[in-house]
Design an enzyme around this catalytic site. Structure first.
Site, PDB file in Angstrom:
ATOM      1  N   LYS A   1       0.861  -1.187   0.000  1.00  0.00           N
ATOM      2  CA  LYS A   1       0.000   0.000   0.000  1.00  0.00           C
ATOM      3  C   LYS A   1       0.890   1.228   0.000  1.00  0.00           C
ATOM      4  O   LYS A   1       2.062   1.189   0.385  1.00  0.00           O
ATOM      5  CB  LYS A   1      -0.928   0.021   1.227  1.00  0.00           C
ATOM      6  CG  LYS A   1      -0.221   0.034   2.592  1.00  0.00           C
ATOM      7  CD  LYS A   1       0.210   1.397   3.105  1.00  0.00           C
ATOM      8  CE  LYS A   1       0.806   1.315   4.516  1.00  0.00           C
ATOM      9  NZ  LYS A   1       1.483   2.576   4.915  1.00  0.00           N
TER      10      LYS A   1
ATOM     11  N   ASP B   1      -3.081  -0.742  10.632  1.00  0.00           N
ATOM     12  CA  ASP B   1      -3.175  -0.815   9.177  1.00  0.00           C
ATOM     13  C   ASP B   1      -3.818  -2.112   8.683  1.00  0.00           C
ATOM     14  O   ASP B   1      -4.138  -2.218   7.493  1.00  0.00           O
ATOM     15  CB  ASP B   1      -1.788  -0.692   8.537  1.00  0.00           C
ATOM     16  CG  ASP B   1      -1.284   0.740   8.498  1.00  0.00           C
ATOM     17  OD1 ASP B   1      -2.043   1.643   8.889  1.00  0.00           O
ATOM     18  OD2 ASP B   1      -0.131   0.945   8.093  1.00  0.00           O
TER      19      ASP B   1
END
Length: 283
Positions: free
Chosen positions: A11, A136
């Site tokens: 990401k 996350d």
């Protein structure tokens, strides 16, 4: 199904604003997560005993400290699973790079084992479990590009045009904990008021990390020769966006030898979800 192979994608944080610090030590933030079609590879094979074993060329990643092991054990205990699993990790993402490698590995583990162990939990439930492993993890479990609020667990889906990114790791390790506990970290950026596309966007961690790690600053400056650059997460990886894959690869080919990099396209739906859905639809 007794085995499954799924990607654990990278990401990028296209921006990261820190709005304040909570009494529990976590930070209130706003950030934009986007996935890349590049990542670690995880191969899962069911066991007849209840052991959780991790195989990897790097022995440091085969211990019970690995988030992969913690994710598997968490799901195993929560769902009262008596089966075990062997997980082979092919590591491609840099550790301590800010591209979410450990969190993504944990999320892919939860998603894969939810099917292999027939837990049948919703993604919402898996994200709730994943939050115990790291802030996350939920975005990887839910699997869509998003603006995140809170400590990163409150997700608002976004639809972004695809871009090609050159991601550069300057071969330094940045501790997320060290950055978020540092007294010089900015912690008072106002929350975005209105459309985020019209706001001034930046990474609140970047100035501190550049001060602590000159190599990160050198990387950002080098990328500026091609296009505006930014650091992802708490670093150390830096990235630049290109409209064409060929331009991104041209910059990659000019990368100084003491750095590492890769080119990947951004996607709005996690490649882990796309792979998992495709394989389940074949059954």
């Amino acid at each position: 199904m007794s085995s499954l192979s799924i990607i654990a994608p990278a990401k990028l944080n296209l921006f990261l604003h820190i709005n304040g610090r909570r009494p529990d030590g976590y930070h209130e933030l706003e950030t934009l997560f986007v996935f890349l079609n590049y990542g670690d590879q995880l191969d899962f094979t069911l066991r007849t005993d209840n052991q959780i074993l991790i195989e990897c060329e790097n022995p440091e990643l085969t211990t019970q400290d690995n988030l992969i092991f913690k994710a598997a054990r968490l799901l195993q205990n929560h769902a009262n699973i008596t089966q075990g699993i062997t997980i082979k990790l092919t590591k491609k993402l840099p550790m301590g790079g800010g591209v979410g490698g450990g969190s993504s590995d944990a999320a892919t583990t939860l998603l894969a084992l939810n099917h292999l162990w027939h837990c049948d939990f919703s993604n919402e439930k898996l994200a709730e479990l994943g939050l115990q492993l790291g802030a996350d993890v939920p975005v990887f479990v839910k699997g869509f590009a998003a603006i995140a609020h809170g400590i990163g667990e409150q997700l608002e889906a976004v639809n972004l045009a695809p871009s090609w990114y050159l991601v550069v790791h300057p071969n330094v390790h940045i501790s997320t904990q060290a950055i978020f506990t540092h007294p010089d970290l900015p912690r008072s950026t106002p929350k975005i008021n209105g459309p985020w596309q019209e706001a001034k966007l930046y990474n609140d961690c970047e100035s501190l990390v550049k001060k602590l790690s000159p190599e990160v600053e050198k990387t950002l400056q080098w990328l500026l020769e091609y296009t505006p650059s930014r650091m992802t997460g708490t670093g150390a990886c830096c990235f630049a966006s290109f409209a064409e894959e060929a331009d991104a690869n041209k910059a990659l080919n000019a990368l100084p030898a003491h750095w590492q990099g890769f080119v990947a396209q951004s996607v709005n739906i996690s490649p882990a979800h796309l792979e998992l859905n495709a394989k389940l639809n074949l059954l």
